[in-house]
Design an enzyme around this catalytic site. Structure first.
Site: not given
Ligand code: 6PG
Length: 482
Positions: A9, A12, A14, A32, A75-76, A102, A128-129, A182, A185-186, A189
């Site tokens: 996969g 970008v 991967g 891929n 993709k999830a 994710n 994340s990042g 994670k 975390h989101n 976020e």
């Molecule tokens: C991360 C981000 C990543 C994603 C966001 C966007 O930790 O690198 O959280 O996982 O870009 O989850 O999420 P939304 O599209 O739901 O805002």
């Protein structure tokens, strides 16, 4: 077999993870669905390390040393299951499949259990990042078995971001623990971004400052206790001018916030666990509300002639300066509340699923690499290090003092938001949650009375143990219902 690890996969994320691994000296097998992507990675970045490209899944698997580690970066949902189904017959006992997308942690638990039947290890790992993080050092949150972490740990820790010499990667816990963390975390976020957005809106309406000026304020804030990646890029976005119109960029973007689902999952799970993540929930609902364009337009039109009963004159001079400082303090206090709630959810999830997650370690691996990286995560780490059983971050001495300091500002800002008619749901709900937590008595007692009145749902008393019901329709005597 010539590769230490494989990545299938190569979109970008991967691609960047594969490059990061290669740059750290790990030989990386590449695959891929369409070979073009594999070829272009090798053509463009082949000099960064050792890549072993394959056209077929079978050749790809055969090119990886045993026990194999295979990162799946698709993709999830169904695409992930499809790749796993393709991989399973090609793998051998003890091999490790890693899903770095994710995924929902319940899907990860299901996949982990199913693959265990085949003698395979499945790791759901939060990464994340964004794209840059994947390439230069993300925060990595792997779940799965201890055996899997023994294999993966050295590779992941070498490519993760580092803060004070500590990698932003640790074994979170069994099966879905990594994806659960994670997810939260989101959720955090979402709350953090909503609070920042409300702060911007309040500054704009409250002081009349333009986005360029507010960008300076955020830059300034980034030099203090609010220092974080999100505050830094807020200054960047607010300071940006649209090339086509010459207007502030933020004024030409459609004001409807989208989402891919992780915030919603966090709130759904919090409802299941009974953890009030009010700031995350408001942030998620605020995005939904913003997208209801027809309804927004209809309500705006319906009330166009109605006096909004707001005092919308912007503050000026010293008053405006004081307000800016109030918003900064209120933002910090609200953030503390939002993060405290997120950590409560991690603790509750860990208890529910028996993951034994170390909360201090989560703060540690979020200090760098991830979207919510911030100076104050160090303080969260310290708080849990000195008391792993902390009942809430709010009671840790450092945060107690910070919230106490910011409280008058927090109240003034929420009151000003109401006075100006500026929606500040995350600020307001955070303050309300704080006030609810510190209240000596809550009107929950009345709720219990009502439930008992209409449905004989019973209540407990403050002065003696047991369960009781009042005969509301009878002589109002009280019965014990134990
Ligand atoms: C991360 C981000 C990543 C994603 C966001 C966007 O930790 O690198 O959280 O996982 O870009 O989850 O999420 P939304 O599209 O739901 O805002």
């Amino acid at each position: 077999a010539t590769a230490r690890i494989g990545v299938t996969g190569l979109a970008v994320m991967g691609r960047n993870l594969a490059r990061n691994l290669a740059r750290h000296g790990w030989s990386v097998a590449l695959h891929n669905r369409t070979y073009e992507r594999t070829r272009s990675l090798v053509d463009e970045h082949g000099d960064e390390g050792t890549f072993v490209p394959s056209e077929s899944m079978a050749d790809f698997v055969a090119s990886i040393e045993r026990p194999r580690s295979v990162i799946v970066m698709v993709k999830a949902g169904e695409p992930t299951d499809a790749v796993i189904d393709e991989l399973v017959p090609l793998l051998d006992e003890g091999d490790v499949i890693v899903d770095c997308g994710n995924a929902h942690f319940l899907d990860t638990r299901r996949r982990e259990a199913a693959l265990r039947e085949h003698g395979l290890h499945f790791v759901g790992s939060g990464v994340s990042g964004g794209e840059e993080g994947a390439l230069h050092g993300p925060s990595i949150m792997p779940g799965g078995s201890d055996h899997a972490y023994e294999t993966l740990g050295p590779m992941f820790e070498s490519i993760a971001a580092e803060v004070d010499g500590t990698p932003c990667c640790t074994h979170v816990g069994a099966d879905g623990a990594g994806h659960f963390v994670k997810m939260v975390h989101n959720g955090i976020e979402y709350a953090d971004m909503q609070l920042i957005a409300e702060a911007y809106d309040l500054l704009r309406h409250g002081t009349g400052a333009d986005p360029a000026r507010i960008a300076e304020i955020f830059s300034d804030w980034n030099g203090g206790e609010l220092e974080s990646y999100l505050i830094e890029i807020t200054a960047d976005v607010l300071g940006h001018t649209d090339a086509e119109t010459g207007r502030p960029f933020v004024d030409v973007v459609l004001d409807q916030a989208e989402q891919k689902g992780t915030g919603r999952w966090t709130v759904q799970n919090a409802l299941e666990l009974g953890v009030p993540v009010t700031a995350i929930a408001e942030a998620t609902f605020a995005r939904s509300l913003s997208g209801h364009a027809d309804q927004r337009e209809a309500v705006r039109a319906a009330y166009a002639q109605v006096d909004p009963a707001v005092d919308s004159a912007p503050l000026a001079g010293e008053e405006a300066d004081r307000f800016v400082e109030d918003v900064r303090r209120a933002l910090y206090a609200s953030k503390v509340l939002a993060y405290a709630q997120g950590f409560d959810q991690i603790r509750a999830g860990s208890d529910e699923y028996g993951w034994g997650i170390d909360l201090g370690s989560m703060a540690t691996i979020w200090r760098g690499g991830c979207i919510i990286r911030a100076r104050f995560l160090d303080r969260i780490r310290e708080a849990y290090d000195s008391d792993p059983d902390l009942t809430s971050l709010l009671v840790a001495p450092f945060f107690r003092d910070a919230v106490a300091d910011g409280l008058p500002s927090w109240r003034r800002v929420v009151a000003t938001a109401a006075r100006l008619g500026v929606p500040a749901p995350a600020f307001s709900t955070s303050l309300a949650s704080f006030d609810a937590l510190r209240a000596e008595r809550l009107p929950a007692a009345l709720i219990q009375g009502l439930r008992d009145d209409f449905g004989a749902h019973t209540y407990r008393r403050v002065d003696k143990p047991g369960t009781f019901h009042t005969l509301w329709a009878g002589d109002r005597s009280e019965e014990s219902r134990d």
